[in-house]
Design a protein around this motif. Structure first.
Motif, PDB file in Angstrom:
ATOM      1  N   PRO A  87      59.133  79.289  53.681  1.00 53.99           N
ATOM      2  CA  PRO A  87      58.197  78.751  52.674  1.00 53.99           C
ATOM      3  C   PRO A  87      56.951  79.630  52.492  1.00 53.99           C
ATOM      4  O   PRO A  87      56.479  79.809  51.367  1.00 53.99           O
ATOM      5  CB  PRO A  87      57.818  77.375  53.227  1.00 53.99           C
ATOM      6  CG  PRO A  87      58.958  76.996  54.111  1.00 53.99           C
ATOM      7  CD  PRO A  87      59.448  78.283  54.701  1.00 53.99           C
ATOM      8  N   ALA A  88      56.443  80.205  53.548  1.00 51.70           N
ATOM      9  CA  ALA A  88      55.283  81.094  53.437  1.00 51.70           C
ATOM     10  C   ALA A  88      55.682  82.410  52.759  1.00 51.70           C
ATOM     11  O   ALA A  88      54.894  82.996  52.018  1.00 51.70           O
ATOM     12  CB  ALA A  88      54.684  81.353  54.811  1.00 51.70           C
ATOM     13  N   ASP A  93      55.505  85.976  48.123  1.00 52.13           N
ATOM     14  CA  ASP A  93      56.211  86.665  47.042  1.00 52.13           C
ATOM     15  C   ASP A  93      55.654  86.274  45.678  1.00 52.13           C
ATOM     16  O   ASP A  93      55.443  87.132  44.819  1.00 52.13           O
ATOM     17  CB  ASP A  93      57.712  86.366  47.096  1.00 52.13           C
ATOM     18  CG  ASP A  93      58.446  87.189  48.130  1.00 52.13           C
ATOM     19  OD1 ASP A  93      57.838  88.118  48.689  1.00 52.13           O
ATOM     20  OD2 ASP A  93      59.631  86.898  48.384  1.00 52.13           O
ATOM     21  N   ILE A  94      55.422  84.999  45.468  1.00 50.67           N
ATOM     22  CA  ILE A  94      54.899  84.541  44.183  1.00 50.67           C
ATOM     23  C   ILE A  94      53.531  85.164  43.911  1.00 50.67           C
ATOM     24  O   ILE A  94      53.266  85.654  42.805  1.00 50.67           O
ATOM     25  CB  ILE A  94      54.843  82.996  44.132  1.00 50.67           C
ATOM     26  CG1 ILE A  94      56.269  82.435  44.081  1.00 50.67           C
ATOM     27  CG2 ILE A  94      54.042  82.520  42.924  1.00 50.67           C
ATOM     28  CD1 ILE A  94      56.354  80.937  44.289  1.00 50.67           C
ATOM     29  N   ILE A  95      52.670  85.169  44.919  1.00 52.09           N
ATOM     30  CA  ILE A  95      51.339  85.772  44.748  1.00 52.09           C
ATOM     31  C   ILE A  95      51.464  87.263  44.425  1.00 52.09           C
ATOM     32  O   ILE A  95      50.792  87.778  43.519  1.00 52.09           O
ATOM     33  CB  ILE A  95      50.467  85.546  46.004  1.00 52.09           C
ATOM     34  CG1 ILE A  95      50.119  84.067  46.131  1.00 52.09           C
ATOM     35  CG2 ILE A  95      49.211  86.409  45.971  1.00 52.09           C
ATOM     36  CD1 ILE A  95      49.483  83.689  47.460  1.00 52.09           C
ATOM     37  N   ALA A  96      52.333  87.962  45.148  1.00 51.48           N
ATOM     38  CA  ALA A  96      52.513  89.398  44.910  1.00 51.48           C
ATOM     39  C   ALA A  96      53.069  89.657  43.506  1.00 51.48           C
ATOM     40  O   ALA A  96      52.587  90.558  42.800  1.00 51.48           O
ATOM     41  CB  ALA A  96      53.444  89.989  45.963  1.00 51.48           C
ATOM     42  N   VAL A 154      61.049  83.606  38.911  1.00 53.10           N
ATOM     43  CA  VAL A 154      61.993  82.486  38.759  1.00 53.10           C
ATOM     44  C   VAL A 154      62.908  82.417  39.976  1.00 53.10           C
ATOM     45  O   VAL A 154      63.200  81.334  40.490  1.00 53.10           O
ATOM     46  CB  VAL A 154      62.800  82.626  37.446  1.00 53.10           C
ATOM     47  CG1 VAL A 154      63.958  81.642  37.398  1.00 53.10           C
ATOM     48  CG2 VAL A 154      61.885  82.453  36.239  1.00 53.10           C
ATOM     49  N   GLY A 155      63.330  83.581  40.478  1.00 56.41           N
ATOM     50  CA  GLY A 155      64.205  83.623  41.652  1.00 56.41           C
ATOM     51  C   GLY A 155      63.554  83.067  42.905  1.00 56.41           C
ATOM     52  O   GLY A 155      64.228  82.489  43.757  1.00 56.41           O
ATOM     53  N   THR A 156      62.241  83.211  43.031  1.00 60.85           N
ATOM     54  CA  THR A 156      61.566  82.669  44.219  1.00 60.85           C
ATOM     55  C   THR A 156      61.517  81.150  44.187  1.00 60.85           C
ATOM     56  O   THR A 156      61.401  80.523  45.230  1.00 60.85           O
ATOM     57  CB  THR A 156      60.133  83.222  44.374  1.00 60.85           C
ATOM     58  OG1 THR A 156      59.385  82.903  43.213  1.00 60.85           O
ATOM     59  CG2 THR A 156      60.143  84.711  44.614  1.00 60.85           C
ATOM     60  N   PHE A 157      61.629  80.559  43.013  1.00 60.49           N
ATOM     61  CA  PHE A 157      61.660  79.102  42.902  1.00 60.49           C
ATOM     62  C   PHE A 157      63.076  78.539  43.054  1.00 60.49           C
ATOM     63  O   PHE A 157      63.259  77.333  43.136  1.00 60.49           O
ATOM     64  CB  PHE A 157      61.063  78.644  41.566  1.00 60.49           C
ATOM     65  CG  PHE A 157      59.577  78.792  41.495  1.00 60.49           C
ATOM     66  CD1 PHE A 157      58.749  77.954  42.221  1.00 60.49           C
ATOM     67  CD2 PHE A 157      59.001  79.765  40.695  1.00 60.49           C
ATOM     68  CE1 PHE A 157      57.370  78.085  42.166  1.00 60.49           C
ATOM     69  CE2 PHE A 157      57.622  79.901  40.633  1.00 60.49           C
ATOM     70  CZ  PHE A 157      56.804  79.068  41.361  1.00 60.49           C
ATOM     71  N   SER A 158      64.063  79.424  43.091  1.00 61.67           N
ATOM     72  CA  SER A 158      65.456  79.008  43.189  1.00 61.67           C
ATOM     73  C   SER A 158      65.755  78.405  44.560  1.00 61.67           C
ATOM     74  O   SER A 158      65.174  78.787  45.573  1.00 61.67           O
ATOM     75  CB  SER A 158      66.362  80.218  42.946  1.00 61.67           C
ATOM     76  OG  SER A 158      67.686  79.934  43.285  1.00 61.67           O
ATOM     77  N   ARG A 160      68.333  79.018  46.115  1.00 65.45           N
ATOM     78  CA  ARG A 160      69.042  80.065  46.858  1.00 65.45           C
ATOM     79  C   ARG A 160      68.105  81.109  47.450  1.00 65.45           C
ATOM     80  O   ARG A 160      68.556  82.088  48.045  1.00 65.45           O
ATOM     81  CB  ARG A 160      70.058  80.747  45.939  1.00 65.45           C
ATOM     82  CG  ARG A 160      71.215  79.848  45.558  1.00 65.45           C
ATOM     83  CD  ARG A 160      72.259  80.593  44.744  1.00 65.45           C
ATOM     84  NE  ARG A 160      71.695  81.405  43.686  1.00 65.45           N
ATOM     85  CZ  ARG A 160      71.400  80.956  42.473  1.00 65.45           C
ATOM     86  NH1 ARG A 160      71.617  79.712  42.161  1.00 65.45           N
ATOM     87  NH2 ARG A 160      70.890  81.763  41.563  1.00 65.45           N
ATOM     88  N   TYR A 161      66.805  80.940  47.289  1.00 61.52           N
ATOM     89  CA  TYR A 161      65.839  81.895  47.847  1.00 61.52           C
ATOM     90  C   TYR A 161      65.985  81.916  49.363  1.00 61.52           C
ATOM     91  O   TYR A 161      65.853  80.903  50.026  1.00 61.52           O
ATOM     92  CB  TYR A 161      64.412  81.497  47.447  1.00 61.52           C
ATOM     93  CG  TYR A 161      63.349  82.397  48.033  1.00 61.52           C
ATOM     94  CD1 TYR A 161      63.060  83.616  47.451  1.00 61.52           C
ATOM     95  CD2 TYR A 161      62.639  82.020  49.170  1.00 61.52           C
ATOM     96  CE1 TYR A 161      62.089  84.451  47.980  1.00 61.52           C
ATOM     97  CE2 TYR A 161      61.664  82.840  49.703  1.00 61.52           C
ATOM     98  CZ  TYR A 161      61.390  84.051  49.107  1.00 61.52           C
ATOM     99  OH  TYR A 161      60.425  84.872  49.634  1.00 61.52           O
ATOM    100  N   ALA A 162      66.272  83.105  49.907  1.00 57.54           N
ATOM    101  CA  ALA A 162      66.507  83.227  51.351  1.00 57.54           C
ATOM    102  C   ALA A 162      65.357  83.908  52.078  1.00 57.54           C
ATOM    103  O   ALA A 162      65.389  84.033  53.288  1.00 57.54           O
ATOM    104  CB  ALA A 162      67.795  84.012  51.597  1.00 57.54           C
ATOM    105  N   GLY A 163      64.368  84.361  51.327  1.00 57.84           N
ATOM    106  CA  GLY A 163      63.256  85.046  51.963  1.00 57.84           C
ATOM    107  C   GLY A 163      63.586  86.491  52.254  1.00 57.84           C
ATOM    108  O   GLY A 163      64.579  87.044  51.778  1.00 57.84           O
ATOM    109  N   HIS A 164      62.750  87.103  53.066  1.00 52.77           N
ATOM    110  CA  HIS A 164      62.929  88.511  53.429  1.00 52.77           C
ATOM    111  C   HIS A 164      63.770  88.590  54.695  1.00 52.77           C
ATOM    112  O   HIS A 164      63.589  87.821  55.624  1.00 52.77           O
ATOM    113  CB  HIS A 164      61.566  89.169  53.691  1.00 52.77           C
ATOM    114  CG  HIS A 164      60.708  89.218  52.477  1.00 52.77           C
ATOM    115  ND1 HIS A 164      60.289  90.395  51.914  1.00 52.77           N
ATOM    116  CD2 HIS A 164      60.169  88.236  51.701  1.00 52.77           C
ATOM    117  CE1 HIS A 164      59.551  90.130  50.865  1.00 52.77           C
ATOM    118  NE2 HIS A 164      59.456  88.828  50.719  1.00 52.77           N
TER     119      HIS A 164
END
Length: 176
Positions: A87-88, A93-96, A154-158, A160-164
């Motif tokens: 979640p962090a 990612d969204i901020i960047a 949009v992908g970060t809100f999905s 399926r977002y798995a993070g880094h």
């Protein structure tokens, strides 16, 4: 638009940009080869080919940056972000992406359009284009970057977002 249509549109955009980059790179090689030939063999360097090569290099570079951002192959230092909980990572990612999007919209798109408009009537002494037409590389690449950044946001809100994923490519390459 359905997910399949978005995926198809993205694949077409990716393929088109790659083809444009390949064509521009081939043109760049031809221009530089001609420049070297005229300078070293004919003894009379071609001024127009040097200017054309410079402008082609700018276009190839800016479109290449858009491709790299689209593939998430751009330079990032995510060793700290990868250690955060997912979640962090999403928030980071969204901020960047939003910060990058703000820069791209203000500097490349808005500033590029202004610069192109200011220089639209300025003739280029060596090429059959105006300076404003040559400066279109900035807003066009900015628009492409904007598309890719919005796709990433949009992908970060999905769901399926798995993070880094913490992955040291250098160590993997050294092991081979």
């Amino acid at each position: 638009m359905t997910r399949m249509n978005m995926t198809t549109a993205r694949a077409r955009l990716d393929g088109t940009l790659r083809a444009v980059c390949v064509a521009l790179s081939a043109l760049l090689v031809l221009l530089v080869t001609w420049q070297v030939f005229t300078r070293l063999v004919l003894g009379a360097p071609s001024a127009w080919s040097e200017e054309a090569a410079r402008q082609t290099f700018v276009w190839v570079s800016l479109i290449g940056i858009a491709i790299a951002v689209g593939e998430k192959a751009d330079v990032i230092m995510d060793f700290l972000v990868a250690k955060l909980p997912v979640p962090a990572q999403r928030i980071t990612d969204i901020i960047a992406y939003l910060a990058t999007l703000a820069f791209v919209l203000y500097v490349m798109v808005f500033g590029g359009i202004q610069q192109s408009m200011l220089a639209w009537g300025q003739r280029n002494p060596l090429l059959p284009l105006t300076q404003g037409q040559l400066y279109l590389a900035l807003p066009i690449s900015g628009a492409l970057l904007t598309i890719y950044l919005i796709i990433h946001i949009v992908g970060t809100f999905s769901s399926r977002y798995a993070g880094h994923v913490e992955n040291d490519e250098d160590l993997e390459a050294a092991a081979l």
